[in-house]
Design a protein around this motif. Structure first.
Motif, short mmCIF file in Angstrom:
data_model
loop_
_atom_site.label_atom_id
_atom_site.label_comp_id
_atom_site.label_asym_id
_atom_site.label_seq_id
_atom_site.Cartn_x
_atom_site.Cartn_y
_atom_site.Cartn_z
N SER B 41 0.84 -1.20 0.00
CA SER B 41 0.00 0.00 0.00
C SER B 41 0.87 1.25 0.00
O SER B 41 0.58 2.22 -0.71
N ASP B 169 -6.30 -0.39 -4.24
CA ASP B 169 -5.70 -1.05 -3.08
C ASP B 169 -6.66 -2.09 -2.53
O ASP B 169 -7.61 -1.74 -1.84
N GLU B 170 -6.46 -3.33 -2.86
CA GLU B 170 -7.34 -4.43 -2.45
C GLU B 170 -8.81 -4.07 -2.67
O GLU B 170 -9.60 -4.09 -1.74
MG LIG Z 1 -2.26 -2.44 2.41
#
Ligand SMILES: [Mg+2]
Ligand SMILES: Nc1ncnc2c1ncn2[C@@H]1O[C@H](COP(=O)(O)OP(=O)(O)OP(=O)(O)O)[C@@H](O)[C@H]1O
Lengths: 391, 248
Positions: B41, B169-170
């Motif tokens: 991240s 991000d995910e």
């Molecule tokens: Mg992360």
């Protein structure tokens, strides 16, 4: 242990309910009281057809504002108001008997001989047996004259005037302008603290502001009296500085810490995800503040405002010290006004217990209680609003 | 095109990224995988300077987007973020209507033309494969949508400002399998027009959606190659262990 908490909870609630009941019981007694001083009567000549008078008419007659019976629905003749004490300038003590036993007779003669008289007498000396004298029926103080009356003269004789309208207006007026000043200022400082100030600045300012909330109001009152009032007088070239404006300013200063603290907390509680979403779309910091953070914190900000209003409406000492306390309808910010709490604080000490003045002050307390209740219920409702409403 | 050269990144004294160099080609999907806390991240958030929001961070090295080092003083962060859109792990719609969520990026860009905004909102919702589901309730609160719909709304919101790069991000980790596969299909389509960088914990997902994969461990980019090669025939033993589930 649990029982203990439950007990203390119910005892507290009970105490509060009892206080409220007491307040209303004392206050509502006013509407059962006679409109003229207790133990006194009004007498007229039997030829006078006039009926029951209301307290405002009585006052105006004895103030020589009404001078003709026709003005209050009687015949066309001059009103001759007569106060009981005046008898002593007509007769001297010896003519009235040792125990004033001759007084009722003399009063009777006087009223019988003067067809246009309105006499204000103690009931015990009233010449009730005299056929030429008629005792006027008395009304009780009406809610209409209380809420709608515009004169507050609780110690006037023969008929005290309990018009609370100017006091209610004074309270709302001073509070309204206080909020008008405090809200933008408080919001600005809250935005600065939560969004712009660096950590060190915030660590310094936040506790200082919270400390301000704890200063006793007399101290603010002193500050207002010594600094604000002369300043206003000089800056605006007014005859006196004790004005509604001074009250609003001092209240604004007092409400600021509450507004700042709560609004700042609300804004800082805006989830990081909301800020990031906004910034990631290319919004500037300022755009993020006014498009996302302030709307998101709006319920908290509203709560801050309402609590600020609550403080302003209930505040006593500081306002008492700087507004000049004239119980007249507020017409501008630059005139003296008087608020409900200030009235209660200033007058309760000198109002004889159980009298109409005393009862009227309790009723003022009830009004204040109702106003603050409305304010805090709206605070409750507003702060429970789901945040996605109305955006 | 994105390129980083010898990036080192610190949270205070903590060395979160170590000498990371990478090249990401336009119109590709690049996946970052690796154990939790390895810096995926952090690395992703370098590309739209989201890390700037955190106090006490420090960066050395170069991060070049479309030929410009985005950490140059002359770069306007808000302009950069219009070019480099981001979708977060948890759907984070604003507490506004569906329409206003998508229009937000345009409004902060001072777009006044109503017709244009309406058209752009519709296009973006269509690109995010959400239009059919919401076209009749654009005025409704975004919170009335399901989690998967909210995430697609966030994608539409990011697309509305016409970025060239999309960071994710995910994006599917908080969603159910059906919503996840919808997002994955969407990534396939969006790739035609956008350069996509996605962080994921889900190995199958990385294998399904990406052209290239980078494997991070303890702040280092251990291996970076074509996704097929990475999953069939990794070069490093750490990658092998991670992919086969013996680690992390
Ligand atoms: Mg992360
Ligand atoms: N704001 C921060 N302040 C200090 N340290 C941080 C911060 N954010 C992340 N870190 C640290 O930096 C390292 C990398 O974090 P990062 O969030 O990039 O990991 P990640 O690979 O995305 O992990 P995950 O898969 O769990 O999301 C972690 O060790 C984390 O503890």
């Amino acid at each position: 242990m649990q029982g203990l908490f439950a007990l203390s909870g119910s005892v507290t609630s009970l105490a509060i309910i009892l206080i409220i009941i007491f307040l209303f019981k004392e206050g509502l007694g006013l509407f059962r009281s006679s409109q003229i001083e207790k133990g006194y009567v009004l007498a007229v000549n039997v030829s006078n057809p006039v009926g029951a008078l209301d307290s405002r008419q009585i006052k105006e007659i004895f103030d020589y504002a009404y001078t003709n019976w026709a003005e209050i629905g009687g015949k066309d003749a001059e009103i001759i108001p007569f106060r009981f004490e005046e008898i002593f300038s007509i007769y001297d003590e010896t003519e009235l008997g040792n125990d004033y036993e001759l007084l009722p007779g003399k009063l009777g003669e006087l009223i019988a001989s003067e067809p246009n008289i309105l006499a204000f007498l103690p009931e015990r000396y009233a010449p009730k047996e005299n056929a030429d004298v008629r005792i006027l029926p008395l009304r009780t103080i009406s809610p209409r004259s209380f809420f709608g009356g515009i004169e507050w003269m609780p110690t006037a004789t023969p008929a005290a005037q309990f018009g609370v309208f100017p006091l209610i207006m004074g309270t709302l007026w001073v509070s309204f302008f206080a909020i008008l000043i405090a809200l933008p200022l408080g919001l600005g400082v809250a935005i600065y603290l939560s969004e712009l100030a660096d950590e060190r600045m915030r660590k310094l300012l936040k506790p200082a502001i919270e400390l301000l909330a704890g200063i006793p109001s007399v101290v603010y009152g002193f500050f207002g009296l010594v600094v604000l009032v002369p300043l206003i007088q000089r800056a605006l070239n007014l005859p006196v500085g004790e004005t509604a404006l001074a009250g609003s300013l001092i209240l604004a200063i007092m409400a600021l810490p509450t507004i700042i603290t709560i609004a700042e907390d609300a804004m800082r509680a805006t989830p990081k995800a909301m800020r990031e979403a906004s910034l990631a779309l290319g919004a500037t910091h300022w755009q993020t503040i006014y498009r996302v953070i302030v709307p998101y914190a709006s319920s908290g900000i509203m709560a801050a405002v309402v609590l600020g209003i609550g403080r302003a409406i209930g505040e006593t000492m500081a306002v008492l010290m700087v507004t000049g306390n004239a119980a007249v309808m507020p017409r501008s910010m630059f005139e003296s006004v008087r608020t409900i709490p200030a009235t209660i604080a200033a007058e309760l000490g000198e109002a004889p217990s159980g009298g109409t003045h005393y009862q009227s002050l309790f009723l003022l307390g009830c009004i204040l209680f109702l106003i603050t209740m409305v304010v805090s219920i709206s605070a409750e409702i507003i702060s429970k609003q789901p945040i996605n409403k109305g955006l | 095109m994105i390129e980083t050269k010898h990036i080192d990144f610190y949270y205070g004294a903590f060395h979160a990224l170590k000498d990371v160099s990478i090249r990401i080609e336009p119109h590709t999907v690049t996946a970052f995988i690796g154990p939790s806390g390895c810096g995926k991240s952090t690395f992703l958030r370098l590309f739209n300077r989201m890390n700037d929001l955190i106090d006490g961070v420090r960066l050395t090295g170069e991060c070049i987007v479309d030929g410009v080092n985005i950490y140059n003083k002359s770069v306007q962060v808000d302009d950069l973020r219009k070019k480099v859109g981001m979708v977060f792990q948890k759907p984070n719609p604003f507490p506004k209507s569906i329409f206003e969520n998508v229009a937000y990026g345009l409004r902060v860009n001072d777009v006044q033309n109503k017709a244009f905004i309406t058209q752009r909102v519709e296009e973006s919702l269509k690109s995010a494969a959400l239009w059919e589901e919401v076209k009749d309730k654009l005025k409704k609160s975004a919170f009335e949508l399901s989690g998967g719909q909210q995430q697609r709304l966030c994608i539409a919101r990011a697309l509305a400002v016409s970025p060239s790069i999309l960071l994710m991000d995910e994006p599917a980790s908080a969603l159910d399998p059906i919503s996840t596969s919808k997002i994955e299909e969407l990534i396939h389509v969006l790739k035609q027009e956008y350069t996509i960088v996605i962080v994921t914990h889900n190995m199958q997902q990385a294998a399904r959606v990406s052209d290239r994969t980078g494997f991070f461990m303890l702040g280092e980019l251990v291996e970076y190659s074509d996704t097929k090669k990475m999953f069939l025939n990794p070069e490093k033993v750490e990658t092998q262990n991670y992919i086969t589930g013996r680690f992390g």
